[in-house]
Design an enzyme around this catalytic site. Structure first.
Site, PDB file in Angstrom:
ATOM      1  N   LYS A 190       0.276   0.735   0.298  1.00  0.00           N
ATOM      2  CA  LYS A 190      -0.696   1.252   1.262  1.00  0.00           C
ATOM      3  C   LYS A 190      -1.785   2.113   0.591  1.00  0.00           C
ATOM      4  O   LYS A 190      -1.625   2.550  -0.534  1.00  0.00           O
ATOM      5  CB  LYS A 190       0.024   2.066   2.349  1.00  0.00           C
ATOM      6  CG  LYS A 190       1.012   1.228   3.159  1.00  0.00           C
ATOM      7  CD  LYS A 190       0.317   0.122   3.930  1.00  0.00           C
ATOM      8  CE  LYS A 190       1.197  -0.571   4.944  1.00  0.00           C
ATOM      9  NZ  LYS A 190       2.137  -1.538   4.386  1.00  0.00           N
TER      10      LYS A 190
HETATM   11  C1  LIG Z   1       1.239  -3.602  10.771  1.00  0.00           C
HETATM   12  C2  LIG Z   1       2.444  -2.958  10.181  1.00  0.00           C
HETATM   13  N1  LIG Z   1       3.196  -2.158  10.957  1.00  0.00           N
HETATM   14  C3  LIG Z   1       4.287  -1.528  10.477  1.00  0.00           C
HETATM   15  C4  LIG Z   1       4.669  -1.677   9.171  1.00  0.00           C
HETATM   16  C5  LIG Z   1       5.920  -0.995   8.689  1.00  0.00           C
HETATM   17  O1  LIG Z   1       5.645  -0.053   7.715  1.00  0.00           O
HETATM   18  P1  LIG Z   1       6.865   0.604   6.885  1.00  0.00           P
HETATM   19  O2  LIG Z   1       7.181  -0.343   5.779  1.00  0.00           O
HETATM   20  O3  LIG Z   1       6.309   1.910   6.384  1.00  0.00           O
HETATM   21  O4  LIG Z   1       7.967   0.787   7.831  1.00  0.00           O
HETATM   22  C6  LIG Z   1       3.923  -2.496   8.326  1.00  0.00           C
HETATM   23  C7  LIG Z   1       4.323  -2.647   6.921  1.00  0.00           C
HETATM   24  O5  LIG Z   1       3.609  -3.056   6.077  1.00  0.00           O
HETATM   25  C8  LIG Z   1       2.788  -3.141   8.830  1.00  0.00           C
HETATM   26  O6  LIG Z   1       2.048  -3.952   8.068  1.00  0.00           O
END
Ligand SMILES: Cc1ncc(COP(=O)(O)O)c(C=O)c1O
Length: 392
Positions: A190
């Site tokens: 990210k």
């Molecule tokens: C659109 C979206 N929402 C939620 C997430 C979940 O993020 P995390 O891996 O921090 O839980 C991601 C992960 O890349 C994502 O692309």
């Protein structure tokens, strides 16, 4: 047509931006002996809330956790429906299922990949409790329209801002005076990364309090400090919560990246400029539109190919890029086509035709702050070479 000069080494799709500052900050926490949730996490919560302009930030171990907590804070559960997009990562809808509620997909605007507010309106029933728009790729969802819809129908707004550190809506950062809760991801790929991590941001005292308690087993506030001299060994479990909290090694990385944000974003945009100039006016390529209200965080660089104008499929296009040593990805394989969702809801690809068509023609190109202008030029040349060899 002359041979394309393929680079010798693999160009990764994504890399974290590592400076000595990250190494130092982690070393400092390790040497301090306080490795769990502690002063660095509290500092990050304060600084991130200040940065976005929100009243509260609850730092957690993923965006998934934040999305779950946001809906939990509203007591959403069995019998409830939550509207979201099929063009997203599994977490967005999985967390709705974890609560025993039903995710209801609303199709997208194909020019942006964002959830279409008209589709949201069409999907509202007497059981709808919340809307979870995704700020897809770093574009802001249409928060004006979606906010109005939520207000008119008394729905909770939980923004999935996994891609949206640095995204602006009408000139203000996403998360600035949020209407409900905004969930961020600090996963390794990210714009602001700490390996695994996330945050829930809100202006609402009640949501913040519930999320904070539920993120740490349901322990009463301040329990993280129960081994410190100023802390107390006595705590209560107010509700059976979750183990979702961020800890200080993560927070050290996140704090360092937050301080480096401007510089990292500047370098990201240098790469974006290379792509945008190279692809402008190429009819086989479809570029993502940025709505006038939005400043794109450029978490992802979204490229679509026009299958009618090429003799190869999107999947073959990806293989051609790989043969040129370029790592790419797809965001996203439409969620309604995944086995778990097909089995449970009987979805067919054409049930959400715009998200499906988008998903089937999309390629995410390398996009990160350390990519560099030369590598971006190489990727752009590789894309243009493939187009030139396979145009209809
Ligand atoms: C659109 C979206 N929402 C939620 C997430 C979940 O993020 P995390 O891996 O921090 O839980 C991601 C992960 O890349 C994502 O692309």
């Amino acid at each position: 047509m002359s041979e394309f000069a393929v680079r010798e080494s693999w160009l990764p799709f994504c890399l974290p931006d590592i400076s000595e500052a990250e190494v130092e900050a982690v070393g400092e926490v390790v040497r301090s002996g306080w490795w769990a949730k502690g002063p660095r996490t509290i500092e990050f919560e304060k600084k991130f809330a200040e940065y976005v302009g929100a009243k509260h930030c609850v730092a957690v171990n993923s965006c998934t956790a934040a999305l779950h907590l946001a809906l939990l804070s509203q007591g959403i559960g069995p019998g409830d429906e939550v509207i979201t997009t099929p063009l997203t990562f599994a977490s967005t809808a999985n967390t709705i299922l974890h609560l025993g509620a039903t995710p209801v997909f609303a199709d997208i605007d194909p020019e942006t990949g964002l959830i279409d507010p008209d589709e949201i309106e069409r999907k509202i029933t007497s059981r709808t409790r919340a809307v979870v728009p995704v700020h897809y790729s770093g574009l802001a969802a249409d928060l004006g329209r979606i906010g109005e819809i939520c207000q008119a129908h008394d729905l909770f707004l939980s923004e999935d801002a996994a891609h949206a550190v640095e995204t602006r809506y009408n000139g203000e950062l996403i998360g600035h005076h949020p209407r409900g809760a905004v969930s961020y991801s600090f996963y390794a790929t990210k714009n602001l990364a700490c390996g695994e991590g996330g945050a829930l941001v809100t202006d609402d005292d009640d949501i913040a309090q519930k999320a904070r308690v539920l993120s740490c087993h349901g322990m009463s506030a301040g329990a993280w400090n129960r081994y410190g001299k100023e802390g107390s060994w006595r705590y209560d479990i107010e509700e059976p919560g979750y183990k979702y909290n961020m800890f200080d090694i993560q927070a050290a990385l996140a704090l360092t990246q937050l301080a480096r944000m401007d510089d990292m974003q500047r370098r990201r945009f240098e790469a974006v400029d290379v792509y945008e100039q190279a692809f402008a006016g190429v009819p086989e390529l479809i570029l993502q539109k940025t709505p006038a209200y939005c400043h794109h965080s450029r978490h992802l660089y979204i490229l679509r190919i026009d299958p009618q104008r090429l003799t190869i499929s999107r999947d073959q296009f990806i293989e051609e890029l790989k043969a040129r040593n370029v790592g790419v990805s797809v965001h996203f394989i439409a969620l309604h086509t995944m086995s778990a969702y097909v089995k449970r809801f009987g979805y067919r690809p054409e049930d959400f035709p715009k998200a499906y068509a988008f998903s089937e023609s999309e390629i995410s190109l390398p996009m990160y702050s350390t990519l560099g202008v030369e590598n971006a030029r190489y990727v752009a040349d590789a894309v243009l070479d493939i187009v030139a060899r396979h145009r209809r």
